[in-house]
Scaffold this motif. Structure first.
Motif, PDB file in Angstrom:
ATOM      1  N   VAL A  89       0.845  -1.196   0.000  1.00  0.00           N
ATOM      2  CA  VAL A  89       0.000   0.000   0.000  1.00  0.00           C
ATOM      3  C   VAL A  89       0.879   1.245   0.000  1.00  0.00           C
ATOM      4  CG1 VAL A  89      -1.864   1.222   1.182  1.00  0.00           C
ATOM      5  CG2 VAL A  89      -1.755  -1.285   1.279  1.00  0.00           C
ATOM      6  N   THR A  90       0.511   2.203  -0.830  1.00  0.00           N
ATOM      7  CA  THR A  90       1.254   3.459  -0.904  1.00  0.00           C
ATOM      8  C   THR A  90       0.301   4.590  -1.232  1.00  0.00           C
ATOM      9  OG1 THR A  90       3.139   4.582  -1.959  1.00  0.00           O
ATOM     10  CG2 THR A  90       1.773   3.177  -3.377  1.00  0.00           C
ATOM     11  N   ASP A  91       0.708   5.804  -0.917  1.00  0.00           N
ATOM     12  CA  ASP A  91       0.005   6.967  -1.432  1.00  0.00           C
ATOM     13  C   ASP A  91       0.907   7.627  -2.466  1.00  0.00           C
ATOM     14  OD1 ASP A  91       1.930   8.259   0.124  1.00  0.00           O
ATOM     15  OD2 ASP A  91       0.537   8.690   1.759  1.00  0.00           O
ATOM     16  N   ALA A  92       0.603   8.849  -2.843  1.00  0.00           N
ATOM     17  CA  ALA A  92       1.369   9.492  -3.907  1.00  0.00           C
ATOM     18  C   ALA A  92       2.634  10.162  -3.396  1.00  0.00           C
ATOM     19  CB  ALA A  92       0.495  10.523  -4.620  1.00  0.00           C
ATOM     20  N   ASN A  93       2.880  10.121  -2.093  1.00  0.00           N
ATOM     21  CA  ASN A  93       4.085  10.710  -1.519  1.00  0.00           C
ATOM     22  C   ASN A  93       5.325   9.938  -1.976  1.00  0.00           C
ATOM     23  OD1 ASN A  93       6.220  10.831   0.791  1.00  0.00           O
ATOM     24  ND2 ASN A  93       4.895  12.599   1.146  1.00  0.00           N
ATOM     25  N   LEU A  94       6.358  10.655  -2.370  1.00  0.00           N
ATOM     26  CA  LEU A  94       7.552  10.010  -2.916  1.00  0.00           C
ATOM     27  C   LEU A  94       8.208   9.078  -1.899  1.00  0.00           C
ATOM     28  CD1 LEU A  94       9.504   9.664  -5.251  1.00  0.00           C
ATOM     29  CD2 LEU A  94      10.749  11.673  -4.431  1.00  0.00           C
ATOM     30  N   LYS A  95       8.229   9.464  -0.607  1.00  0.00           N
ATOM     31  CA  LYS A  95       8.824   8.598   0.412  1.00  0.00           C
ATOM     32  C   LYS A  95       8.056   7.289   0.530  1.00  0.00           C
ATOM     33  CE  LYS A  95      10.817  12.325   3.199  1.00  0.00           C
ATOM     34  NZ  LYS A  95      10.804  13.018   4.519  1.00  0.00           N
ATOM     35  N   SER A  96       6.745   7.358   0.445  1.00  0.00           N
ATOM     36  CA  SER A  96       5.924   6.144   0.497  1.00  0.00           C
ATOM     37  C   SER A  96       6.190   5.265  -0.707  1.00  0.00           C
ATOM     38  CB  SER A  96       4.434   6.517   0.547  1.00  0.00           C
ATOM     39  OG  SER A  96       4.139   7.324   1.663  1.00  0.00           O
ATOM     40  N   LEU A  97       6.331   5.891  -1.860  1.00  0.00           N
ATOM     41  CA  LEU A  97       6.595   5.130  -3.085  1.00  0.00           C
ATOM     42  C   LEU A  97       7.975   4.476  -3.044  1.00  0.00           C
ATOM     43  CD1 LEU A  97       5.066   7.679  -5.599  1.00  0.00           C
ATOM     44  CD2 LEU A  97       4.284   5.322  -5.279  1.00  0.00           C
ATOM     45  N   GLU A  98       8.970   5.177  -2.525  1.00  0.00           N
ATOM     46  CA  GLU A  98      10.305   4.592  -2.412  1.00  0.00           C
ATOM     47  C   GLU A  98      10.305   3.399  -1.469  1.00  0.00           C
ATOM     48  OE1 GLU A  98      12.888   5.158  -4.094  1.00  0.00           O
ATOM     49  OE2 GLU A  98      12.722   7.158  -4.977  1.00  0.00           O
ATOM     50  N   THR A  99       9.589   3.513  -0.345  1.00  0.00           N
ATOM     51  CA  THR A  99       9.460   2.381   0.574  1.00  0.00           C
ATOM     52  C   THR A  99       8.783   1.210  -0.115  1.00  0.00           C
ATOM     53  OG1 THR A  99       9.345   3.825   2.511  1.00  0.00           O
ATOM     54  CG2 THR A  99       8.455   1.606   2.760  1.00  0.00           C
TER      55      THR A  99
END
Length: 257
Positions: A162-172
């Motif tokens: 699961v991710t949102d559009a935040n770059l840190k979330s996407l990198e994780t």
């Protein structure tokens, strides 16, 4: 079907995992939901009250259970071989969602050096649930899959990150997917959550394309979910756009089984 749900903290992972469990129950499947997060709150998403959730003793913190399973007559020595199937019937908590809940407590990663009795019980139970049980098992996990352990991860059929559009979330999310590919999990997909507009959707799609990731579902930003999270009131599932999208994903996952 065995489904693990991971993601960076704060992206809505636990709401998604609990809601997905509810959708499988509505489709007629027996479901065991496992809270393997070090800050467990899956119980609330599954419909238990805050008081009921606080009363649950995680498996890793259940000293009597750990002693019964691993204890010997010798100080500092504990059993490595024991049965765990009875733990489910004795300690799984029924929830208003229809899913049964097991709270694991903190789980050390394989190779971290932890060989204490409590974590031996948790690892054995996790493996039993994933490898040997017939129910739909949904695991709400931390931002990684290491704590599944060898001999368990490859039996997870689907990993949803699961991710949102935040770059840190996407990198994780990208790092989790890389680890999952190395572990042998067959189906790995991104679930983009709280997508409020076309710009956010495009950001997730572009990142996924650049990192060769599969966006398996997109969940819209849902003010009903946000309101329920603030007030603690039950979510009106029939009116929730996010729940509708999770229901569609559940149908897709059943088709993969």
């Amino acid at each position: 079907m065995k489904i693990a749900v991971c993601g960076k903290g704060g992206v809505g992972k636990t709401f998604f995992a609990g809601s997905l469990a509810g959708e499988f129950v509505l489709a007629g499947h027996p479901v065991i939901a496992i809270d393997a997060d070090s800050s467990p709150n899956l119980a609330l998403t599954l419909g238990l009250s805050a008081e009921q959730a606080k009363a649950i003793v995680p498996v890793a913190e259940n000293e009597e259970l750990v002693r019964l399973k691993t204890g010997t007559n010798y100080s500092g020595v504990f059993r490595l071989s024991f049965t765990v199937d009875d733990i489910i019937s004795r300690y799984a908590v029924p929830t208003p969602s229809g899913a049964s809940l097991l709270v694991m407590g903190t789980v050390k990663a394989m190779g971290s050096g932890c060989a204490c009795p409590a974590h031996s019980v948790v690892r054995a139970l996790m493996r039993h649930l994933v490898v040997e049980r017939d129910e739909v098992v949904i695991l709400d996990m931390e931002a990684g899959i290491e704590h599944l352990g060898r001999g368990t991860a490859e039996h997870v059929e689907i990993l949803l990150v699961v991710t949102d559009a935040n770059l840190k979330s996407l990198e994780t999310a990208a790092n989790i997917c890389r680890l999952a590919q190395e572990s042998g999990i067959r189906t790995i997909g991104l679930v983009s959550n709280r997508i409020a507009d076309d710009r956010q959707e495009a950001a997730v799609r572009l990142f996924a394309e650049q990192h060769n990731l599969n966006v398996i579902a997109q969940l819209p930003f849902d003010p009903l979910v946000a309101d329920a999270g603030m007030t603690g009131e039950p979510l009106d599932r029939s009116a929730s756009s996010a729940i509708k999208a999770i229901g569609e994903l559940a149908k897709k996952l059943r088709g993969l089984a």
